[in-house]
Design a protein around this motif. Structure first.
Motif, mmCIF file in Angstrom:
data_model
loop_
_atom_site.group_PDB
_atom_site.id
_atom_site.type_symbol
_atom_site.label_atom_id
_atom_site.label_comp_id
_atom_site.label_asym_id
_atom_site.label_seq_id
_atom_site.Cartn_x
_atom_site.Cartn_y
_atom_site.Cartn_z
ATOM 1 N N THR A 1 0.849 -1.190 0.000
ATOM 2 C CA THR A 1 0.000 0.000 0.000
ATOM 3 C C THR A 1 0.885 1.239 0.000
ATOM 4 O OG1 THR A 1 -0.165 0.474 2.369
ATOM 5 C CG2 THR A 1 -1.581 -1.296 1.498
ATOM 6 N N PRO A 2 0.365 2.389 -0.465
ATOM 7 C CA PRO A 2 1.181 3.618 -0.457
ATOM 8 C C PRO A 2 1.567 4.086 0.935
ATOM 9 C CG PRO A 2 -1.100 4.066 -1.124
ATOM 10 C CD PRO A 2 -0.936 2.584 -1.131
ATOM 11 N N PHE A 3 0.895 3.577 1.968
ATOM 12 C CA PHE A 3 1.234 3.976 3.332
ATOM 13 C C PHE A 3 2.567 3.378 3.786
ATOM 14 C CE2 PHE A 3 -3.292 4.686 3.042
ATOM 15 C CZ PHE A 3 -3.446 5.914 3.655
ATOM 16 N N GLN A 4 3.144 2.464 2.985
ATOM 17 C CA GLN A 4 4.470 1.936 3.295
ATOM 18 C C GLN A 4 5.575 2.920 2.946
ATOM 19 O OE1 GLN A 4 3.340 -2.003 1.154
ATOM 20 N NE2 GLN A 4 5.037 -2.545 2.491
ATOM 21 N N ALA A 5 5.271 3.896 2.120
ATOM 22 C CA ALA A 5 6.287 4.846 1.677
ATOM 23 C C ALA A 5 6.589 5.872 2.756
ATOM 24 C CB ALA A 5 5.818 5.555 0.405
ATOM 25 N N ALA A 6 7.845 6.282 2.833
ATOM 26 C CA ALA A 6 8.227 7.347 3.749
ATOM 27 C C ALA A 6 7.673 8.674 3.228
ATOM 28 C CB ALA A 6 9.742 7.426 3.864
ATOM 29 N N LEU A 7 7.084 9.477 4.116
ATOM 30 C CA LEU A 7 6.546 10.775 3.709
ATOM 31 C C LEU A 7 7.672 11.802 3.779
ATOM 32 C CD1 LEU A 7 4.115 12.332 2.764
ATOM 33 C CD2 LEU A 7 3.476 12.722 5.154
ATOM 34 N N LEU A 8 8.273 12.086 2.635
ATOM 35 C CA LEU A 8 9.426 12.973 2.564
ATOM 36 C C LEU A 8 8.984 14.433 2.563
ATOM 37 C CD1 LEU A 8 11.356 11.012 -0.228
ATOM 38 C CD2 LEU A 8 11.691 10.882 2.252
ATOM 39 N N PRO A 9 9.869 15.335 2.972
ATOM 40 C CA PRO A 9 9.521 16.767 2.979
ATOM 41 C C PRO A 9 9.383 17.301 1.553
ATOM 42 C CG PRO A 9 11.827 16.451 3.542
ATOM 43 C CD PRO A 9 11.218 15.096 3.515
ATOM 44 N N ALA A 10 8.290 17.999 1.298
ATOM 45 C CA ALA A 10 8.019 18.521 -0.037
ATOM 46 C C ALA A 10 8.770 19.817 -0.296
ATOM 47 C CB ALA A 10 6.517 18.768 -0.198
ATOM 48 N N VAL A 11 9.070 20.074 -1.567
ATOM 49 C CA VAL A 11 9.544 21.409 -1.936
ATOM 50 C C VAL A 11 8.388 22.382 -1.744
ATOM 51 C CG1 VAL A 11 11.158 20.439 -3.623
ATOM 52 C CG2 VAL A 11 8.897 21.204 -4.385
ATOM 53 N N ALA A 12 8.674 23.660 -1.722
ATOM 54 C CA ALA A 12 7.628 24.659 -1.580
ATOM 55 C C ALA A 12 6.622 24.511 -2.718
ATOM 56 C CB ALA A 12 8.230 26.052 -1.587
ATOM 57 N N PRO A 13 5.332 24.373 -2.430
ATOM 58 C CA PRO A 13 4.335 24.145 -3.492
ATOM 59 C C PRO A 13 4.399 25.159 -4.625
ATOM 60 C CG PRO A 13 3.334 23.791 -1.349
ATOM 61 C CD PRO A 13 4.709 24.330 -1.091
ATOM 62 N N ALA A 14 4.672 26.424 -4.331
ATOM 63 C CA ALA A 14 4.697 27.451 -5.370
ATOM 64 C C ALA A 14 5.751 27.176 -6.434
ATOM 65 C CB ALA A 14 4.938 28.824 -4.743
ATOM 66 N N LEU A 15 6.809 26.439 -6.087
ATOM 67 C CA LEU A 15 7.871 26.146 -7.053
ATOM 68 C C LEU A 15 7.402 25.222 -8.168
ATOM 69 C CD1 LEU A 15 10.923 25.645 -4.645
ATOM 70 C CD2 LEU A 15 10.367 27.663 -6.038
ATOM 71 N N VAL A 16 6.334 24.464 -7.912
ATOM 72 C CA VAL A 16 5.802 23.558 -8.933
ATOM 73 C C VAL A 16 4.363 23.923 -9.291
ATOM 74 C CG1 VAL A 16 7.353 21.630 -8.467
ATOM 75 C CG2 VAL A 16 5.247 21.857 -7.135
ATOM 76 N N GLY A 17 4.001 25.177 -9.071
ATOM 77 C CA GLY A 17 2.697 25.669 -9.480
ATOM 78 C C GLY A 17 1.540 25.145 -8.676
ATOM 79 N N ARG A 18 1.784 24.800 -7.417
ATOM 80 C CA ARG A 18 0.737 24.234 -6.566
ATOM 81 C C ARG A 18 0.485 25.132 -5.358
ATOM 82 N NH1 ARG A 18 -2.100 19.928 -8.914
ATOM 83 N NH2 ARG A 18 -0.709 19.101 -10.522
ATOM 84 N N ASP A 19 -0.684 24.950 -4.750
ATOM 85 C CA ASP A 19 -1.043 25.703 -3.560
ATOM 86 C C ASP A 19 -0.936 24.864 -2.296
ATOM 87 O OD1 ASP A 19 -1.777 27.979 -5.112
ATOM 88 O OD2 ASP A 19 -3.713 27.041 -5.547
ATOM 89 N N ARG A 20 -1.046 23.532 -2.436
ATOM 90 C CA ARG A 20 -1.108 22.653 -1.267
ATOM 91 C C ARG A 20 0.057 21.671 -1.273
ATOM 92 N NH1 ARG A 20 -6.808 19.820 -1.666
ATOM 93 N NH2 ARG A 20 -5.709 18.959 -3.484
ATOM 94 N N ALA A 21 0.639 21.441 -0.106
ATOM 95 C CA ALA A 21 1.768 20.512 -0.003
ATOM 96 C C ALA A 21 1.372 19.099 -0.411
ATOM 97 C CB ALA A 21 2.319 20.511 1.419
ATOM 98 N N GLU A 22 0.112 18.707 -0.163
ATOM 99 C CA GLU A 22 -0.307 17.346 -0.510
ATOM 100 C C GLU A 22 -0.322 17.091 -2.012
ATOM 101 O OE1 GLU A 22 -4.212 19.336 1.057
ATOM 102 O OE2 GLU A 22 -2.041 19.554 1.378
ATOM 103 N N ASP A 23 -0.288 18.158 -2.824
ATOM 104 C CA ASP A 23 -0.263 17.998 -4.276
ATOM 105 C C ASP A 23 1.154 17.976 -4.838
ATOM 106 O OD1 ASP A 23 -3.028 17.953 -4.379
ATOM 107 O OD2 ASP A 23 -3.209 20.104 -4.774
ATOM 108 N N VAL A 24 2.156 18.093 -3.981
ATOM 109 C CA VAL A 24 3.555 18.131 -4.424
ATOM 110 C C VAL A 24 4.125 16.725 -4.439
ATOM 111 C CG1 VAL A 24 5.854 19.032 -3.930
ATOM 112 C CG2 VAL A 24 3.832 20.464 -3.533
ATOM 113 N N LEU A 25 4.756 16.345 -5.564
ATOM 114 C CA LEU A 25 5.281 14.991 -5.728
ATOM 115 C C LEU A 25 6.800 14.929 -5.775
ATOM 116 C CD1 LEU A 25 2.244 14.582 -6.489
ATOM 117 C CD2 LEU A 25 3.015 12.787 -8.032
ATOM 118 N N VAL A 26 7.460 16.010 -5.418
ATOM 119 C CA VAL A 26 8.927 16.010 -5.390
ATOM 120 C C VAL A 26 9.396 16.488 -4.026
ATOM 121 C CG1 VAL A 26 9.497 16.155 -7.829
ATOM 122 C CG2 VAL A 26 8.798 18.216 -6.619
#
Length: 302
Positions: free
Chosen positions: A170-195
Motif C-alpha cells: 500500500t502507499p502507506f508503506q512509503a516514507a513521507l518525505l519533505p516537499a519542496v515549496a508548493p509554489a515552485l511547482v505551481g501548486r497551492d497545497r503541499a499534498e499535491d507536491v510529488l517532489v
C-alpha cells in the motif's frame, strides 16, 4: 453492430470501467463502436478540478488530457474487448501531444471527442492480452491532440504471481518525505507536491501523500504510471525554473514496477529553450540502482 449516433456528454460512464472509486474522478462519458478496431469516445473536462487544475486561469492542465486518454483505453478494453474488471493492467508506453489552444479555458466545462484505433491486438487463448491504442482528440470539431498507449492485461492469478511479496503493498508503506515549496511547482497545497527537497542538483526524490484523494483514488500495490508522470512533470518544472510551464507533449516508457518501500529518484536533464518557447526535459525514474521508467517532456514556457 457499429453505431452511427453522436457521442453523448450527459453523464459519465460507470466508474468501475475506468478503475475509479469516486464518480467525481470520471471524465469519460460515452463510447461508440465505429467498426473493427475503431471507436469514438466522449469526455468532458470540468471547469475546475481539485488536482488537474486548471493550473492557470488561461489553461487546463494537459495532464487532464493524459488522464482522459487513460480512462478511454480502459473503457474500450472492458466494453469493446470484454476484458474482465478483475484483470490487472500493465502500461508499457504512453505518449501524448496537445496544442496550447486545445487546453485553453473558457469558463465552462469542455466537451472533447477521442477517435481511437486499436493495433497489435494480442490474445492469450480466447482472451485479449494487450494492444496499442492510438488517439486523435477533437474539440469543437478541431483536432487538438494525439496520443498512443500500449498496455497488457493479466488475470488475477497471474498478477498475484507477478507481484509476489508486493501483491498486498500500500502507499502507506512509503516514507513521507519533505516537499519542496508548493509554489515552485505551481501548486497551492503541499499534498499535491510529488517532489521532495533535493540533496543534489538535477535529482529529486519522488514523494506523495498516500491519502491523496485523486492520486490514490483506489487501492494500488505499486506507484501508478500517472503518479510517475506527474512527478516527472514537477521535477521538470523545478529544473527549468518555471512553475507554470505546460507539458504539451509527453512520452514515457515503463520497464518495471516502482515499489512503495524504497526511495525513487527522478533524474532530470533539460535542454535549452527552442524557438517555440519549449524546453525539452528528459527524466529517468530510478529505484534500487536501476531504471524503472524514463520519459521526455516538452515544456511550453509560461
Amino acid at each position: 453492430m457499429p453505431v452511427t449516433r453522436s457521442v453523448d456528454f450527459q453523464q459519465t460512464i460507470p466508474r468501475s470501467l475506468v478503475h475509479r472509486a469516486a464518480v467525481s474522478e470520471v471524465f469519460v462519458t460515452d463510447l461508440n463502436v465505429l467498426g473493427e478496431g475503431r471507436f469514438e469516445v466522449g469526455a468532458q473536462w470540468p471547469r475546475r478540478h481539485s488536482f488537474f487544475g486548471p493550473r492557470t486561469r488561461a489553461f487546463h492542465d494537459p495532464m487532464l488530457y493524459a488522464e482522459t486518454v487513460r480512462q478511454a483505453g480502459l473503457l474500450i478494453a472492458h466494453r469493446a474487448y470484454g476484458v474482465p474488471l478483475s484483470h490487472g493492467f500493465l502500461s508499457d508506453h504512453k505518449v501524448y501531444s496537445v496544442s496550447e489552444a486545445g487546453v485553453a479555458t473558457e469558463g465552462r466545462p469542455i466537451d472533447v471527442v477521442l477517435e481511437v484505433s486499436a493495433h497489435e491486438v494480442e490474445h492469450r487463448g480466447k482472451n485479449v492480452g494487450g494492444m496499442r491504442l492510438d488517439y486523435e482528440c477533437f474539440r469543437d470539431g478541431q483536432r487538438i491532440g494525439t496520443a498512443s498507449d500500449r498496455w497488457r492485461c493479466v488475470s488475477p492469478a497471474v498478477y498475484r504471481r507477478v507481484r509476489g511479496d508486493h501483491f498486498a503493498a500500500t502507499p502507506f508503506q512509503a516514507a513521507l518525505l519533505p516537499a519542496v515549496a508548493p509554489a515552485l511547482v505551481g501548486r497551492d497545497r503541499a499534498e499535491d507536491v510529488l517532489v521532495a527537497e533535493a540533496p543534489a542538483d538535477g535529482t529529486w526524490s519522488l514523494r506523495f501523500d498516500p491519502d491523496h484523494s485523486v492520486l490514490f483514488d483506489h487501492a494500488v500495490d505499486h506507484v501508478p504510471g500517472m503518479v510517475l508522470i506527474e512527478g516527472a512533470r514537477q521535477a521538470a518544472l523545478l529544473a527549468i525554473g518555471d512553475p507554470y510551464a505546460l507539458p504539451l507533449s509527453v512520452e514515457f516508457e515503463f520497464g518495471s514496477y516502482v515499489e512503495f518501500d524504497s526511495d525513487c529518484q527522478l533524474v532530470v536533464e533539460a535542454d535549452d529553450t527552442g524557438s517555440d518557447r519549449t524546453r525539452t526535459v528528459r527524466v529517468e525514474v530510478r529505484q534500487n540502482g536501476a531504471t524503472a521508467a524514463h520519459g521526455t517532456l516538452g515544456m511550453r514556457l509560461s
